[in-house]
Design an enzyme around this catalytic site. Structure first.
Site, PDB file in Angstrom:
ATOM      1  N   THR A 171       0.852  -1.179   0.000  1.00  0.00           N
ATOM      2  CA  THR A 171       0.000   0.000   0.000  1.00  0.00           C
ATOM      3  C   THR A 171       0.889   1.230   0.000  1.00  0.00           C
ATOM      4  O   THR A 171       1.929   1.229   0.665  1.00  0.00           O
ATOM      5  CB  THR A 171      -0.930   0.034   1.228  1.00  0.00           C
ATOM      6  OG1 THR A 171      -1.323   1.376   1.528  1.00  0.00           O
ATOM      7  CG2 THR A 171      -0.250  -0.531   2.458  1.00  0.00           C
ATOM      8  N   CYS A 207      -1.811   5.042  -5.443  1.00  0.00           N
ATOM      9  CA  CYS A 207      -2.633   4.228  -4.559  1.00  0.00           C
ATOM     10  C   CYS A 207      -2.746   2.882  -5.256  1.00  0.00           C
ATOM     11  O   CYS A 207      -3.003   2.838  -6.469  1.00  0.00           O
ATOM     12  CB  CYS A 207      -4.008   4.849  -4.339  1.00  0.00           C
ATOM     13  SG  CYS A 207      -5.126   3.791  -3.417  1.00  0.00           S
TER      14      CYS A 207
END
Length: 238
Positions: free
Chosen positions: A88, A201
Site C-alpha cells: 500500500t 494508490c
C-alpha cells in the site's frame, strides 16, 4: 538453477485485499516469466483487517497504526521472511515503524517508482492517491528529494479522488464515471506540465491504465511487484 532457492518475501497486505490480490498475481507472473515451468513466488502474506485500519487512518491515529504495522512486520519475520513489502502507498507513512521493529530489508514503493520514472527521463510528475499520499511529506518528499517536481490535483479534486478510492475501489466497485473523472484530472495535470502520472494508490491501477492517459502512467502496484520479483530472485543466477 534447481539447486538455488528464492528468497522468502513477507507482504503486509489487505489494504485493500483487492490490490493485494493484484500483487500476488503480478509477482507470481514475474517469477514464472523468469524461472519458467511450474515455478511460483516464495511469499508469506499477512492480510490485515482493513476496516479498523481505515477508521484509524481517517481519525489520524497514526501511532496506533504504526504499532499495528510493526507487529505485522515482526510476525512475518518470525515466520521466516527475509525481506518485507508493504502493499500500500499510504501505509508507507509508517515505513519507519516497520523498519525499526525488524532487521529486514523493506522494498520501498516510492524508491521503486522513482527508479521507473528516471528511466524515462521525466522531471515533472503528477501524483494521485489518497489525501494522505497526495498532501503529506512521507511520500511527496521522496519524489522531491529525487529531483522531481510534483504536481497534485486541486483541493476539491483530491477529495473526490480519495472518496473514489475508499468508497468504490477498495470495495471492488469500478465505475465508468469515476474512470472519466480520473482521466479528466490527469488531463488537467498534463496541461499544467506533468510529463507522467503516478498512480500512487495501489487500487487506482484497477481502474486506470496507460490506455486512459496521454502521458506515461506509473502504476505503483506493478512497479512495486516487479521490485519484489527482483528481490526474490537476487540469489539465483539466471
Amino acid at each position: 538453477m534447481a539447486d538455488q532457492a528464492q528468497r522468502t518475501l513477507g507482504i503486509i497486505g489487505g489494504m485493500s485485499w483487492e490490490s493485494t490480490e493484484s500483487y500476488y498475481r503480478i509477482i507470481n507472473e514475474g517469477i514464472k516469466a523468469k524461472l519458467g515451468g511450474l515455478h511460483s513466488a516464495d511469499l508469506l502474506i499477512h492480510s490485515v483487517d482493513f476496516g479498523p485500519i481505515n477508521t484509524l487512518q481517517e481519525t489520524g491515529e497514526w501511532d496506533e497504526l504504526g504499532a499495528m504495522m510493526a507487529s505485522s512486520g515482526k510476525r512475518l519475520q518470525a515466520a521466516g521472511a527475509q525481506g518485507l513489502l508493504i502493499a500500500t502507498n499510504t501505509m508507507h507513512k509508517l515505513f519507519g515503524d516497520v523498519e525499526a521493529a525488524t532487521d529486514l530489508p523493506i522494498i520501498h514503493i516510492a524508491d521503486a517508482t522513482i527508479d521507473a520514472i528516471k528511466v524515462q527521463n521525466i522531471s515533472t510528475i503528477a501524483l494521485l492517491g489518497t489525501q494522505f499520499t497526495m498532501t503529506q511529506e512521507f511520500y511527496k518528499q521522496c519524489l522531491i528529494d529525487a529531483g522531481l517536481e510534483v504536481l497534485i490535483p486541486a483541493e476539491d479534486e483530491r477529495a473526490e479522488i480519495h472518496r473514489i478510492i475508499k468508497k468504490e475501489l477498495c470495495v471492488g466497485k469500478f465505475k465508468d464515471s469515476s474512470r472519466e473523472y480520473y482521466i479528466d484530472v490527469i488531463t488537467k495535470l498534463a496541461e499544467q506540465g506533468a510529463e507522467g502520472v503516478i498512480l500512487g494508490c495501489t487500487e487506482i491501477g484497477l481502474l486506470i491504465t496507460q490506455d486512459d492517459s496521454s502521458i506515461p502512467v506509473f502504476d505503483t502496484t506493478a512497479i512495486h511487484a516487479a521490485a519484489a520479483v527482483d528481490f526474490l530472485l537476487a540469489d539465483i543466477a539466471l
